[in-house]
Motif scaffolding. Structure first.
Motif, PDB file in Angstrom:
ATOM      1  N   VAL A  50     -98.546 -14.481 -42.801  1.00 19.43           N
ATOM      2  CA  VAL A  50     -98.920 -13.482 -43.340  1.00 19.43           C
ATOM      3  C   VAL A  50     -98.806 -13.801 -44.950  1.00 19.43           C
ATOM      4  O   VAL A  50     -98.267 -15.192 -45.032  1.00 19.43           O
ATOM      5  N   ARG A  51     -99.010 -13.113 -45.779  1.00 18.81           N
ATOM      6  CA  ARG A  51     -98.794 -13.193 -47.214  1.00 18.81           C
ATOM      7  C   ARG A  51     -97.619 -12.153 -47.635  1.00 18.81           C
ATOM      8  O   ARG A  51     -97.765 -11.025 -47.124  1.00 18.81           O
ATOM      9  N   ASP A  52     -96.651 -12.704 -47.919  1.00 17.35           N
ATOM     10  CA  ASP A  52     -95.330 -11.684 -48.324  1.00 17.35           C
ATOM     11  C   ASP A  52     -95.514 -10.970 -49.722  1.00 17.35           C
ATOM     12  O   ASP A  52     -96.379 -10.884 -50.074  1.00 17.35           O
ATOM     13  N   LYS A  53     -94.476 -10.401 -49.649  1.00 17.36           N
ATOM     14  CA  LYS A  53     -94.679  -9.468 -51.011  1.00 17.36           C
ATOM     15  C   LYS A  53     -94.676  -9.964 -52.266  1.00 17.36           C
ATOM     16  O   LYS A  53     -95.188  -9.236 -53.402  1.00 17.36           O
ATOM     17  N   LYS A  54     -94.610 -11.423 -52.217  1.00 11.60           N
ATOM     18  CA  LYS A  54     -94.701 -11.959 -53.564  1.00 11.60           C
ATOM     19  C   LYS A  54     -96.076 -12.769 -53.380  1.00 11.60           C
ATOM     20  O   LYS A  54     -96.468 -13.607 -54.265  1.00 11.60           O
ATOM     21  N   ASP A  55     -96.901 -12.425 -52.570  1.00 15.11           N
ATOM     22  CA  ASP A  55     -98.011 -13.045 -52.271  1.00 15.11           C
ATOM     23  C   ASP A  55     -97.989 -14.529 -51.724  1.00 15.11           C
ATOM     24  O   ASP A  55     -98.953 -15.482 -52.109  1.00 15.11           O
ATOM     25  N   GLU A  56     -96.955 -14.992 -51.232  1.00 17.16           N
ATOM     26  CA  GLU A  56     -96.420 -16.340 -50.811  1.00 17.16           C
ATOM     27  C   GLU A  56     -96.789 -16.400 -49.134  1.00 17.16           C
ATOM     28  O   GLU A  56     -96.605 -15.344 -48.647  1.00 17.16           O
ATOM     29  N   GLY A  57     -97.163 -17.453 -48.933  1.00 22.74           N
ATOM     30  CA  GLY A  57     -97.314 -17.914 -47.377  1.00 22.74           C
ATOM     31  C   GLY A  57     -95.935 -17.739 -46.601  1.00 22.74           C
ATOM     32  O   GLY A  57     -95.125 -18.273 -47.357  1.00 22.74           O
ATOM     33  N   ARG A  77    -105.722  -2.708 -44.246  1.00 22.11           N
ATOM     34  CA  ARG A  77    -105.223  -2.171 -45.645  1.00 22.11           C
ATOM     35  C   ARG A  77    -105.368  -3.005 -46.727  1.00 22.11           C
ATOM     36  O   ARG A  77    -105.812  -4.069 -46.766  1.00 22.11           O
ATOM     37  N   PRO A  78    -105.821  -2.244 -48.040  1.00 22.13           N
ATOM     38  CA  PRO A  78    -106.071  -3.012 -49.293  1.00 22.13           C
ATOM     39  C   PRO A  78    -105.117  -4.232 -49.549  1.00 22.13           C
ATOM     40  O   PRO A  78    -103.967  -3.994 -49.563  1.00 22.13           O
ATOM     41  N   ALA A  79    -105.623  -5.264 -49.961  1.00 18.39           N
ATOM     42  CA  ALA A  79    -104.824  -6.276 -50.545  1.00 18.39           C
ATOM     43  C   ALA A  79    -104.730  -6.449 -51.764  1.00 18.39           C
ATOM     44  O   ALA A  79    -105.887  -6.315 -52.671  1.00 18.39           O
ATOM     45  N   GLY A  87     -94.919  -4.398 -45.455  1.00 16.59           N
ATOM     46  CA  GLY A  87     -95.550  -4.929 -46.758  1.00 16.59           C
ATOM     47  C   GLY A  87     -96.142  -6.116 -47.152  1.00 16.59           C
ATOM     48  O   GLY A  87     -96.608  -6.504 -48.013  1.00 16.59           O
ATOM     49  N   TYR A  88     -96.491  -6.762 -45.860  1.00 21.26           N
ATOM     50  CA  TYR A  88     -97.029  -8.034 -45.735  1.00 21.26           C
ATOM     51  C   TYR A  88     -98.354  -7.749 -45.446  1.00 21.26           C
ATOM     52  O   TYR A  88     -99.178  -6.868 -44.773  1.00 21.26           O
ATOM     53  N   ARG A  89     -99.366  -8.884 -45.933  1.00 23.63           N
ATOM     54  CA  ARG A  89    -100.740  -8.762 -45.605  1.00 23.63           C
ATOM     55  C   ARG A  89    -100.835  -9.894 -44.426  1.00 23.63           C
ATOM     56  O   ARG A  89    -100.583 -11.132 -44.596  1.00 23.63           O
ATOM     57  N   PHE A  90    -101.529  -9.566 -43.203  1.00 21.88           N
ATOM     58  CA  PHE A  90    -101.543 -10.261 -42.154  1.00 21.88           C
ATOM     59  C   PHE A  90    -102.777 -11.138 -42.188  1.00 21.88           C
ATOM     60  O   PHE A  90    -103.835 -10.616 -42.305  1.00 21.88           O
ATOM     61  N   VAL A  91    -102.590 -12.450 -41.750  1.00 25.85           N
ATOM     62  CA  VAL A  91    -103.597 -13.323 -42.046  1.00 25.85           C
ATOM     63  C   VAL A  91    -104.235 -14.019 -40.700  1.00 25.85           C
ATOM     64  O   VAL A  91    -105.380 -13.644 -40.325  1.00 25.85           O
ATOM     65  N   LYS A  92    -103.317 -14.667 -39.909  1.00 23.39           N
ATOM     66  CA  LYS A  92    -103.781 -15.190 -38.562  1.00 23.39           C
ATOM     67  C   LYS A  92    -102.389 -15.214 -37.891  1.00 23.39           C
ATOM     68  O   LYS A  92    -101.354 -15.272 -38.091  1.00 23.39           O
ATOM     69  N   ARG A  93    -102.766 -15.620 -36.348  1.00 22.52           N
ATOM     70  CA  ARG A  93    -101.713 -15.663 -35.561  1.00 22.52           C
ATOM     71  C   ARG A  93    -102.044 -16.232 -34.216  1.00 22.52           C
ATOM     72  O   ARG A  93    -103.560 -16.273 -33.840  1.00 22.52           O
ATOM     73  N   GLN A  94    -101.391 -16.683 -33.254  1.00 24.07           N
ATOM     74  CA  GLN A  94    -101.629 -17.123 -32.060  1.00 24.07           C
ATOM     75  C   GLN A  94    -102.463 -16.113 -31.134  1.00 24.07           C
ATOM     76  O   GLN A  94    -102.037 -15.054 -31.146  1.00 24.07           O
ATOM     77  N   SER A  95    -103.332 -16.567 -30.413  1.00 25.68           N
ATOM     78  CA  SER A  95    -103.972 -15.617 -29.325  1.00 25.68           C
ATOM     79  C   SER A  95    -102.993 -15.153 -28.433  1.00 25.68           C
ATOM     80  O   SER A  95    -102.290 -16.194 -27.839  1.00 25.68           O
TER      81      SER A  95
END
Length: 208
Positions: free
Chosen positions: A141-148, A199-201, A177-185
């Motif tokens: 994810v990207r956290d609330k500070k926009d960090e990985g 959700r808007p990024a 509050g995170y932006r979800f990017v990718k995960r395991q299938s």
């Protein structure tokens, strides 16, 4: 100092349980998204690839059927207990401080680790307790500070819940509050899928 007071990574229990278990996905409104939308296959994080190279038995298994956990009161208590125990027990440290490299995924068997290491341990503990691998998905994810950042997604019949070293509470993914990017299938732990977080990024999500 535990992970809640010094999170590191660049990438009232009965009342809480009653609240969560009382909100079934069928009754959730559009503002409360209970499952992340899965998009196309994408590249696995280099940390996972190297972890599998160093620990091939941990990444064996191949293709299997997706499975969601029935979120019973006992299952909920197990999630809360494992999340809190690992967060309180493992001391936070960056990979650079720990290993002298920018990125290294490993079990925090020496008592120290960063976000991916917390996730690996929580996943292992739940699997050892009988939870299906297909419901325990390492997630970027990207956290609330926009960090990985890395968290553990738990797929349940009540939604996608998140175990996080930056939060003692287990919460629905859309409440992080995170932006979800990718995960395991769910079908194959070595296949990763991008996530169509609707959700808007605040900025463009990207992950190594």
């Amino acid at each position: 100092m535990n992970s809640l007071s010094r999170p590191v990574c660049t990438l009232g229990a009965a009342a809480i349980a009653a609240s969560v278990l009382g909100a079934a996905p069928a009754n959730a409104g559009p503002e409360r998204l209970v499952h992340v939308t899965v998009a196309e296959v994408t590249r696995a994080p280099i940390g996972w690839v190297e972890f599998c190279s160093n620990n091939p038995r941990e990444c064996a298994g191949g293709v299997s059927d997706p499975r969601d956990v029935v979120l019973s009161p006992k299952a909920w208590r197990d999630l809360v207990r494992v999340n809190k125990w690992v967060n309180d027990t493992i001391k936070p440290i960056t990979d650079l401080e720990h290993w002298g490299v920018v990125e290294r995924w490993s079990y925090p068997d020496d008592g120290y680790g960063d976000c991916e290491d917390y996730v690996l341990l929580k996943r292992r503990m739940l699997m050892q307790a009988g939870w299906p691998r297909e419901a325990l998905l390492i997630t970027v994810v990207r956290d609330k500070k926009d960090e990985g950042h890395a968290v553990l997604t738990v797929k349940t019949d009540r939604g996608d819940f998140i175990l996080d070293n930056q939060n003692e509470d287990v919460v629905l993914w859309s409440d992080t509050g995170y932006r979800f990017v990718k995960r395991q299938s769910q079908s194959d732990a070595n296949v990763w899928v991008s996530l169509g977080d609707p959700r808007p990024a605040t900025s463009t999500a990207a992950a190594r």
